[in-house]
Write an enzyme that holds these catalytic residues in place. Structure first.
Site, PDB file in Angstrom:
ATOM      1  CD  GLU A 236       6.684   5.695  -4.335  1.00  0.00           C
ATOM      2  OE1 GLU A 236       5.884   6.081  -5.189  1.00  0.00           O
ATOM      3  OE2 GLU A 236       7.694   4.995  -4.606  1.00  0.00           O
TER       4      GLU A 236
ATOM      5  CG  ASP B  49     -17.181 -21.128  -3.682  1.00  0.00           C
ATOM      6  OD1 ASP B  49     -16.877 -21.912  -2.770  1.00  0.00           O
ATOM      7  OD2 ASP B  49     -16.722 -21.235  -4.847  1.00  0.00           O
TER       8      ASP B  49
END
Ligand code: GLA
Length: 730
Positions: free
Chosen positions: A614, A534
């Site tokens: 990777e 928030d």
């Protein structure tokens, strides 16, 4: 710009593209006349019409005039018990036991710059980037003044609001409800949009028409919650990403909240938002003041996309504080999903070494380094290094990480305690608990009573010792349960209705102390992922771990919903291993990288287990993130396809403010043999510019890309994704 028309007592707040207006009328009621697209030089009070309506009472001053009723007129800050039966903004319990509030206009003041709220987060400005209007309302019988604060951020089209209640009488009054914002509309043909979910799937968008009666979302969990976000929207029924009137309202608050909309009998509607009234009752002694947290409104006439970009700009420039507003935050690697509690100094250094070689800049040691913590049943509250696990403590570990050229970060959960901890054994009364009732556990832990200063001081003392023991650049501030048994040994019975709010103020107090004493430390908020995502937290923690669900495909939904209010730079997002720990899904590394890069970027896996190929790919992701950081995090954000509506693909785009550069991200939800050829229409480009795509020779005009679109390549395999960059030439 704030304009006061003295003769008609009209206050008009103009931002670049919007106008907000209210008027003190002949009976000194403060009426809300308008909020919408900018109208210069206006008196919009003629929009308010009065006509006698049965069962809608008339105030005493109206005498025999039955046309005038608070019940049908738009109010700026609604009262209760005196004639308006719709959602109240304030409810006072007076010494005589009555529950009424009757507010009359008393005056105003203008202030340069933006007001601040003591102990509470808020948007801020430098110099004259904002102006403040304070309107004073008074309940004469109660001798209570209500100050309505308005912060006008003209350039970013944002208006903030807050409310301060002052008891000027001799006796105490009790505040049973004090909304941060009330917004009345002379219409109810609106849709309400809310962002809902649960742990591992936060902020999913829900949209529906207003219906007669009250619709609300909120939280009584003590945190703003995974379940509903304190950001809501109201919009035209046909509004979409690119068109239509829409309003966003965010509450800068991290505790219990409620956002409620009432669609009333004559097809008007009212939105109120603020602290949830459940178990809220604040005693205001003579001379004392109470401040309700800030709310921030945006109105857009260009659909949701424009509203989001307005919030993003405002949050980046006026909510995220120095030194992290605008500065690139380090790419991190976190060991949680790689090791959980099972690690040694060597295994951590191993992960860090691999990461450093790939350009990752910050190593974060997650849960499990302190007290007796080897699982989640013990140790919280004892913030001393577990010497068995990490011999020599941080003094030994951190220099090893730093020697790799990396910064060091640490996980903490300051608000919590396990019963199996020295802290709890010494201070069992420091937890929230109701006498005579055994408190509920959440994740096997109890909640420290952060409304108490002595409790906070003890935790802060421990934190300072940790921070003094080594060079720490980052803290992940976690919070892993909802509040129950909310009762504080520090307050008398009649003030127990203050504990939820005092708890939040306590959290803010400690975060503010940290920010003040260690401004260089980057704090990442976390609450089992996004359970406290928030605007309140963002003032203290410039990034928040968006969700404990790190699966790239689930994250499309979570980050999509989050993006309606909060900018990309605030959303903690990591590339994790596959099969994904939370849902078992296997997604390509490229897809995981693209999704996480549109977030506060990092990795959360044992990089030592990656193949050479990777690792090469991770190295180039990190490099690409650093190259495109400015665009990815500070560019204007456009949603091009929704993960909720279009299963074929989700797409989004970031465009530089000068529109010369853009980056487009596309993830396919499912692939089929012989798929249709799709084109993707871009947004936000300059129609006349010629763009080069990924450096190739072919040029496309902005107009072509926006109107006709860009042909998407055919892709194979599960959940493929791609990203391409546009650069204007000439
Ligand atoms: C919470 C967080 C995770 C991790 C764990 C550690 O669930 O959201 O990221 O830090 O706690 O216990």
């Amino acid at each position: 710009m704030i304009v006061f028309d003295q003769e008609n007592r009209i206050f008009t707040l103009h931002t670049l593209n919007t106008t907000y207006q209210m008027k003190a009328d002949r009976y000194h009621m403060l009426l809300h006349t308008y909020y919408g697209s900018r109208i210069d030089d206006c008196d919009l009070s003629s929009l308010i019409r009065c006509e006698g309506r049965s069962f809608s009472p008339n105030p005493d001053e109206a005498g025999s005039n039955r046309d005038y009723s608070l019940d049908v007129m738009p109010q700026e800050y609604s009262t209760c018990g005196v004639g308006d039966f719709r959602l109240p903004s304030i409810e006072l319990e007076l010494p005589n036991g009555s529950h009424t509030a009757d507010l009359r206009y008393e005056g105003f003041r203008l202030e340069k710059g933006k007001y601040t709220l003591e102990g509470l987060p808020g948007f801020y400005c430098a110099g004259d980037e904002a102006e403040t209007l304070v309107i004073l309302l008074k309940d004469f019988a109660a001798q209570v003044t209500v100050e309505l604060y308005y912060g006008v951020f003209e350039a970013v089209d944002l208006i903030t609001r807050a409310v301060r209640v002052v008891n000027q009488g001799r006796e105490k009054v009790r505040i049973c409800r004090c909304e941060s914002l009330c917004l009345d509309f002379l219409r109810s043909d609106l849709d309400m949009i809310t962002f809902n979910g649960h742990h591992l799937m936060e902020r999913c968008l829900d949209r529906g028409p207003l219906r007669p009666g009250i619709q609300s979302v909120g939280s009584v969990r003590g945190t703003s919650s995974h379940q509903h976000n304190p950001f809501v929207m109201l919009c035209d029924r046909d509004a979409d990403e690119d068109m239509g009137l829409c309003y966003g309202v965010m509450l800068l608050y991290s505790g219990n909240f409620e956002a409620a909309v009432e669609c009333s009998q004559y097809e008007n509607s009212r939105l109120v938002m603020g602290i949830h009234p459940y178990h809220f009752c604040w005693t205001l002694n003579s001379g004392e003041a109470f401040t309700a947290p800030e709310a921030a409104m945006v109105c857009s006439t260009g659909g949701f996309g424009q509203m989001s970009r307005q919030y993003h700009r405002a949050i980046r420039a006026h909510l995220i504080r120095d030194p992290y507003n605008g500065r690139r935050k380090p790419v991190l690697v976190n060991n949680w999903e790689a090791t959980y509690f099972d690690f040694t100094a060597d295994s951590l250094v191993g992960i860090a070494r691999e990461a450093a070689a790939l350009g990752i800049e910050l190593f974060v040691m997650d849960d499990g380094w302190f007290g007796s913590r080897n699982d989640d049943n013990s140790g919280l509250g004892d913030w001393q290094v577990n010497q068995k696990k990490l011999p020599g403590g941080l003094k030994a570990l951190v220099p090893r990480i730093k020697a790799l050229g990396m910064k060091f970060g640490i996980w903490m959960e300051p608000e919590m305690v396990n019963e199996d901890s020295d802290l709890y054994r010494a201070h069992p009364d420091w937890v929230l608990h109701v006498p005579g009732r055994a408190p509920s556990r959440g994740r096997g832990q109890l909640v420290l009573d952060f409304s108490r200063e002595d409790v906070r001081d003890c935790i802060y003392g421990q934190m300072k010792e940790v921070l003094a023991s080594a060079e720490i650049s980052y803290i992940k501030w976690d919070m892993n349960r909802s509040l129950t048994d909310v009762w504080s040994a520090g307050l008398p019975a009649r003030q127990q209705g203050e504990v939820y709010h005092r708890y939040v103020l306590g959290v803010y107090d400690l975060l503010e102390r940290l920010h003040h004493d260690y401004p260089h430390i980057l704090i990442e908020g976390c609450c089992g992922g996004g359970g406290r995502f928030d605007g309140g937290m963002l003032y203290y923690t410039p990034q928040i771990w968006c969700s404990d669900d790190s699966d790239a495909i689930d994250r499309l939904r979570i980050q999509y919903g989050t993006s309606f209010c909060y900018p990309v730079c605030t959303m903690g997002a990591h590339v994790s291993a596959v099969p994904n720990e939370q849902n078992g899904r296997v997604t390509p590394l490229k897809t995981r990288g693209i999704v996480a890069m549109s977030g506060a970027f990092g990795y959360e896996m044992d990089l030592g287990k990656c193949t050479a190929e990777e690792k090469r790919e991770i190295g180039s992701q990190v490099e690409s993130f650093k190259t495109h950081y400015e665009l990815l995090h500070h560019g204007d954000y456009y949603r091009l396809g929704s993960p909720f509506q279009d299963n074929a693909y989700t797409a989004w785009e970031q465009v530089s403010p000068d529109r010369r550069e853009a980056i487009v991200n596309v993830v396919l939800g499912c692939t089929h043999a012989a798929p249709p050829f799709r084109t993707l229409r871009l947004k936000g480009l300059h129609p006349a510019y010629q763009y080069q795509i990924d450096g190739s020779d072919a040029l496309y005009s902005g107009e072509t890309l926006m109107k006709a679109g860009y042909p998407l390549p055919q892709m194979q395999g599960d959940y493929p994704a791609f990203q391409f960059c546009l650069k204007a030439v000439g």
